[in-house]
Write an enzyme that holds these catalytic residues in place. Structure first.
Site, PDB file in Angstrom:
ATOM      1  N   HIS A 163       9.511  -3.552   3.052  1.00  0.00           N
ATOM      2  CA  HIS A 163       9.015  -3.705   1.675  1.00  0.00           C
ATOM      3  C   HIS A 163      10.181  -3.880   0.692  1.00  0.00           C
ATOM      4  CE1 HIS A 163       5.686  -1.071   3.375  1.00  0.00           C
ATOM      5  NE2 HIS A 163       5.018  -2.096   2.921  1.00  0.00           N
ATOM      6  N   ASP A 184       2.869  -9.543   8.877  1.00  0.00           N
ATOM      7  CA  ASP A 184       1.409  -9.712   8.848  1.00  0.00           C
ATOM      8  C   ASP A 184       1.112 -11.207   8.717  1.00  0.00           C
ATOM      9  OD1 ASP A 184       0.468  -6.849   8.756  1.00  0.00           O
ATOM     10  OD2 ASP A 184       1.852  -6.869   7.076  1.00  0.00           O
ATOM     11  N   MET A 242       0.847  -1.198   0.000  1.00  0.00           N
ATOM     12  CA  MET A 242       0.000   0.000   0.000  1.00  0.00           C
ATOM     13  C   MET A 242       0.883   1.248   0.000  1.00  0.00           C
ATOM     14  SD  MET A 242      -3.419  -0.957   2.065  1.00  0.00           S
ATOM     15  CE  MET A 242      -2.814  -0.723   3.712  1.00  0.00           C
ATOM     16  N   SER A 297       7.268  -1.073  10.228  1.00  0.00           N
ATOM     17  CA  SER A 297       5.881  -0.861   9.828  1.00  0.00           C
ATOM     18  C   SER A 297       5.730   0.586   9.422  1.00  0.00           C
ATOM     19  CB  SER A 297       4.971  -1.146  11.031  1.00  0.00           C
ATOM     20  OG  SER A 297       3.697  -0.594  10.806  1.00  0.00           O
ATOM     21  N   LEU A 306       6.665   2.940   1.557  1.00  0.00           N
ATOM     22  CA  LEU A 306       7.607   1.827   1.613  1.00  0.00           C
ATOM     23  C   LEU A 306       8.704   2.058   2.652  1.00  0.00           C
ATOM     24  CD1 LEU A 306       8.041   1.019  -2.196  1.00  0.00           C
ATOM     25  CD2 LEU A 306       6.314   0.169  -0.583  1.00  0.00           C
TER      26      LEU A 306
HETATM   27  O1  PAF Z   1       0.064  -5.787   3.522  1.00  0.00           O
HETATM   28  C1  PAF Z   1      -0.417  -4.850   2.840  1.00  0.00           C
HETATM   29  O2  PAF Z   1       0.211  -3.807   2.620  1.00  0.00           O
HETATM   30  C2  PAF Z   1      -1.819  -4.990   2.276  1.00  0.00           C
HETATM   31  O3  PAF Z   1      -2.663  -5.615   3.173  1.00  0.00           O
HETATM   32  C3  PAF Z   1      -1.869  -5.668   0.900  1.00  0.00           C
HETATM   33  C4  PAF Z   1      -1.404  -7.121   0.961  1.00  0.00           C
HETATM   34  C5  PAF Z   1      -1.008  -4.894  -0.078  1.00  0.00           C
HETATM   35  C6  PAF Z   1      -3.303  -5.671   0.368  1.00  0.00           C
HETATM   36  O4  PAF Z   1      -3.790  -4.368   0.223  1.00  0.00           O
END
Ligand code: PAF
Length: 280
Positions: free
Chosen positions: A38, A151, A31, A186, A34
Site C-alpha cells: 500500500h 489483485d 481497506m 498482503s 497497510l
Molecule cells: O483492494 C482493496 O483493498 C479493496 O478491494 C478496495 C479496492 C479498497 C475496495 O474496497
C-alpha cells in the site's frame, strides 16, 4: 499530521478547493491494515498527482463470509503513522453509515471479468468492490487512482467499470510488492502461523516455474498441473484455481497467447492467498 476526514461533506470541502486551484486529485483506495504494498501505491500517487487521498474503509459489501469482515484488521492509528512520512494530503476514513446511509439501494455489477477466478469462489465480492469503488470515486472526485496488480482481477474489473460508465478516472496499476522470498505482500500474511509463513512462497515459486515452462513450450495443461501439485506438496491444503488467462478479459487460455497472465488462489491453513504473474 495528515488530516483524517470522516464525512463526505468535509471531503467535498477540501477537494473543491483543490479543484478550483486546478490541482489533480489522486486516490489510493484501501481497506487499511497497510503494508509495504500500500505504501508503494501511496508513494506512486504522491509522485503522480498534486493532491493525494488515501481512503481507508473496510467495505462490508465485498465480504462474502461475515466472519472475514469481523476478523479484518482495523489499525487506523498505525496506518496513519505509516502514511505520515509520505505526506499524503488526507486520509478519508468514513464510518459504514456515511458510505451506505439508510435507504442505500444500488449495486454496481460488472459482468464478464468478474465471473471466473475469485468471482467464482467469492460470490458477490466484485459487486461489492465495484459498488464501493464507484462511490469512492464519486466521493473523492478522483482524477486518477492507483491499484495494486496483486489483485489483478480487481484491477480488470475497475478498468472495465471506468470504461463502461465513463467515470473519467485514470486507473494506474502498480506492480506487486513482494517479500524477499517472493511471497506477494498482503494483509492476510499476518494471519499465517510461522510454519505456514515458511511454506507460503512455494505458490509464487511454482507459478514462476510454470510460466517459464510454458514460454519454453511445455503444454499449458501440463505446466498448470505440475504447479498445482507443487503447491500442494509444499504445504497448501487446497488450490482453488491456478489458471492461464488472457491478461485483460481474463478468459481462460488453453494455449499460450500474449498478453497472458497466470493467476492463482490457494489455501494455506485457514488463509486464502492469491497471486498472479505475466507469462512471456
Ligand atoms: O483492494 C482493496 O483493498 C479493496 O478491494 C478496495 C479496492 C479498497 C475496495 O474496497
Amino acid at each position: 499530521m495528515i488530516p483524517i476526514v470522516r464525512t463526505v461533506a468535509e471531503l467535498r470541502g477540501l477537494v473543491s478547493g483543490w479543484k478550483r486551484a486546478g490541482e489533480r486529485v489522486g486516490v489510493v483506495p484501501t481497506m487499511g491494515a497497510l503494508h509495504a504494498g500500500h505504501l508503494a501505491l501511496a508513494r506512486a500517487a504522491r509522485a503522480g498527482a498534486e493532491r493525494v487521498i488515501v481512503t481507508i474503509f473496510v467495505n462490508p459489501k465485498q465480504f462474502n463470509r461475515p466472519e472475514d469482515l469481523v476478523k479484518y484488521p482495523r489499525t487506523e492509528e498505525s496506518d496513519a503513522a505509516l502514511l505520515a512520512p509520505i505526506e499524503v494530503d488526507a486520509i478519508f476514513a468514513p464510518l459504514p453509515g456515511e458510505v451506505y446511509p439508510a435507504g442505500f439501494a444500488t449495486t454496481v455489477s460488472v459482468a464478464g471479468v468478474s465471473a471466473g477466478l475469485c468471482g467464482a469462489g467469492r460470490p458477490g465480492h466484485f459487486d461489492g468492490v465495484a459498488t464501493v469503488v464507484t462511490k469512492l470515486f464519486g466521493m473523492t472526485r478522483a482524477d486518477v487512482a492507483w491499484f495494486g496488480e496483486k489483485d489483478w482481477q480487481q484491477l480488470a474489473v475497475v478498468r472495465r467499470l471506468v470504461a463502461d460508465m465513463n467515470l473519467g478516472v485514470e486507473i494506474v496499476g502498480h506492480p506487486t510488492v513482494r517479500e524477499a522470498d517472493g511471497l506477494a505482500m498482503s494483509s492476510r500474511n499476518a494471519r499465517l502461523t510461522a510454519a505456514e509463513r515458511a511454506a507460503a512462497p512455494v505458490l509464487a515459486g511454482a507459478m514462476g516455474r510454470a510460466a517459464a515452462a510454458m514460454v519454453a513450450g511445455v503444454p499449458v495443461g501440463k505446466a498448470l498441473a505440475a504447479a498445482r501439485a507443487e503447491v500442494l506438496a509444499g504445504g497448501y491444503r487446497e488450490v482453488e484455481y491456478l489458471e492461464l488467462c488472457d491478461a485483460s478479459d481474463l478468459l481462460p487460455l488453453a494455449q499460450l497467447m500474449r498478453p497472458a497472465r497466470l493467476l492463482a488462489a490457494a489455501w494455506l491453513g485457514e488463509v486464502r492467498l492469491i497471486d498472479n504473474i505475466a507469462v512471456g
